[in-house]
Design a protein around this motif. Structure first.
Motif, PDB file in Angstrom:
ATOM      1  N   VAL A 376       0.842  -1.212   0.000  1.00 33.66           N
ATOM      2  CA  VAL A 376       0.000   0.000   0.000  1.00 33.66           C
ATOM      3  C   VAL A 376       0.871   1.253   0.000  1.00 33.66           C
ATOM      4  N   GLN A 377       1.964   1.225   0.775  1.00 30.59           N
ATOM      5  CA  GLN A 377       2.851   2.395   0.825  1.00 30.59           C
ATOM      6  C   GLN A 377       3.476   2.651  -0.547  1.00 30.59           C
ATOM      7  N   GLU A 378       3.820   1.570  -1.250  1.00 31.27           N
ATOM      8  CA  GLU A 378       4.403   1.720  -2.595  1.00 31.27           C
ATOM      9  C   GLU A 378       3.406   2.360  -3.558  1.00 31.27           C
ATOM     10  N   GLN A 379       2.122   2.029  -3.383  1.00 32.21           N
ATOM     11  CA  GLN A 379       1.098   2.592  -4.275  1.00 32.21           C
ATOM     12  C   GLN A 379       0.831   4.068  -3.996  1.00 32.21           C
ATOM     13  N   ILE A 380       1.146   4.514  -2.783  1.00 37.29           N
ATOM     14  CA  ILE A 380       0.943   5.924  -2.428  1.00 37.29           C
ATOM     15  C   ILE A 380       2.084   6.785  -2.962  1.00 37.29           C
ATOM     16  N   MET A 381       3.319   6.305  -2.762  1.00 36.20           N
ATOM     17  CA  MET A 381       4.501   7.135  -3.043  1.00 36.20           C
ATOM     18  C   MET A 381       4.595   7.528  -4.513  1.00 36.20           C
ATOM     19  N   GLY A 382       4.731   8.821  -4.739  1.00 38.82           N
ATOM     20  CA  GLY A 382       4.915   9.341  -6.088  1.00 38.82           C
ATOM     21  C   GLY A 382       3.658   9.437  -6.916  1.00 38.82           C
ATOM     22  N   ASN A 383       2.503   9.153  -6.313  1.00 40.58           N
ATOM     23  CA  ASN A 383       1.255   9.142  -7.079  1.00 40.58           C
ATOM     24  C   ASN A 383       0.249  10.194  -6.630  1.00 40.58           C
TER      25      ASN A 383
END
Length: 436
Positions: A376-383
């Protein structure tokens, strides 16, 4: 320790008044700057290598050079919405020496060709706002603000604006919307504020500490200032140290000194018998580092290479008496509360993160939940339009990566307390790969 610039005799009685500030040489840097051309002043800022002290670390002189030349209204905005958890250095500067900030703003506006300026201060800083209002009035009456300052061709108005206490307004474009009377939401970039900022005009935005440093750069000279600190992280830095330390507070350090010297030497380290478990180098939004990284030089580039960031310069220390789950939950709940809701990854991701952590804390989690949490954190970062979502995702992601064993132990203990028994096993890599 290094030479004190911003905190030189900061506790002198009456320093917030024009009389005492001038007696100590205040506004002499302004007189010196007005005796130079705008280009010369800008060159000093470029030569100093001063990087923004608010979090992003972008070169201040370069930022000022981006503003277009011409006779249109141009704006300088001071970001005094100090809302990053663990950060309280700007509050002390504004409260004890407001004229240093005002002088820095007048010089920076001269270099950038700006004729209108604003200080956007967080709503909770009532005392500091009153001190600034009084200082602005003193500066105006003394001829440091207004038309043709000190007989020069430089004119500048300065207005203090109080926010309503929203963390999102620390983001520069949300701050501009709030300053214009709108809801504080981040804007799509480009256009960038240097071209189209406040009231659609060219705008330079800098932090309180950054602007307060400007008079010292002019006094010393840009190249002389650059001799302090390291080659790519020049000058001194105010560091707010809090958490599990014996002497929390603000300290002025020369960039490049070991982090251990700040945490143990200046702030006294944790209580006797306790050890540092983890520390945030740049406020709660920075990825965490461990005790193994205490001897790293405290500067922009070294912190970045270590996988974190210097950020606002707020060091939060957590010792071995604090469960890592408590840290993660407190962080996630703060950012969920402060999300403006404009971007789906941030709005939904912060909420999902809190719910998953609470689920684990209740004893209902499984090791797979930690993988989902990290995903989930990966999907937030940079988006997202701004970095508020990243501000939660980066530290949470680093906590899960560096303290996974402790999360799993917490999970098992929580399951035992809830009477749920051992957690189901994580699927084998072959099955996980097939389902992915």
């Amino acid at each position: 320790m290094s030479e004190k610039l911003l905190f030189d005799r900061i506790d002198e009685p009456g320093l917030h008044t024009l009389e005492v500030y001038e007696r100590r040489g205040g506004y002499q840097s302004l007189r010196k700057a007005l005796g130079m051309s705008r280009e010369e002043v800008l060159q000093h800022l470029l030569d100093s290598g001063l990087r923004g002290r608010g979090g992003a670390g972008f070169a201040m002189g370069k930022k000022a050079s981006f503003l277009p030349r011409g006779t249109m209204d141009k704006y300088l905005v001071c970001n005094a919405d100090e809302s990053e958890p663990g950060t309280f250095k700007d509050r002390e500067l504004m409260q004890k020496c407001p004229h240093m900030l005002i002088e820095g703003m007048i010089i920076a506006a001269y270099a950038a060709g700006a004729n209108r300026s604003f200080i956007y201060i967080r709503g909770e800083y009532e005392l500091q706002a009153r001190k600034l209002e009084a200082a602005i009035e003193e500066a105006r009456n003394a001829g440091y603000l207004g038309e043709n300052i000190l007989g020069s061709d430089h004119s500048l108005t300065l207005t203090l604006h109080r926010g309503a206490g929203a963390y999102i307004c620390g983001e520069e474009t949300a701050l501009l919307d709030s300053l214009e009377g709108k809801r504080g939401n981040p804007r799509l970039k480009p256009p960038f504020p240097a071209n189209q900022g406040l009231y659609q005009g060219p705008t330079l935005i800098n932090n309180v500490e950054t602007l307060s440093t400007v008079p010292h750069i002019i006094r010393l000279g840009g190249k002389e200032y650059a001799k302090l600190g390291t080659e790519t992280s020049t000058g001194t830095k105010l560091v707010s140290v809090s958490g599990n330390v014996q002497r929390p507070g603000n300290y002025e350090i020369e960039l490049g000194i070991p982090a251990r010297e700040i945490i143990y030497g200046l702030a006294g380290g944790p209580e006797p018998g306790r050890e540092v478990k983890l520390w945030f180098p740049g406020g709660s939004s920075s990825p965490v580092l461990t005790a193994a990284e205490l001897d790293l030089p405290y500067d922009f580039d070294t912190m970045a290479k270590a996988g974190s960031m210097l950020g606002s310069g707020a060091i939060i220390v957590v010792d071995d008496s604090v469960p890592v789950m408590n840290v993660a939950l407190k962080l996630a709940r703060f950012y969920r509360h402060e999300s403006c809701g404009k971007c789906t990854p941030c709005r939904e991701g912060t909420n999902w993160t809190v719910k998953m952590l609470e689920r684990i804390d209740r004893g209902e989690g499984t090791p797979m939940d930690l993988d989902i949490l990290a995903s989930v954190q990966e999907q937030i970062m940079g988006n997202c339009l701004c970095v508020l979502g990243d501000a939660m995702a980066m530290p949470i992601s680093s906590l899960v990566a560096k303290f996974r064993d402790e999360f799993e132990e917490h999970m098992e203990r929580a399951r035992e307390r809830a009477g749920l028994g051992a957690a189901p096993a994580v699927p084998t890599p072959a099955i996980a790969g097939a389902t992915a």
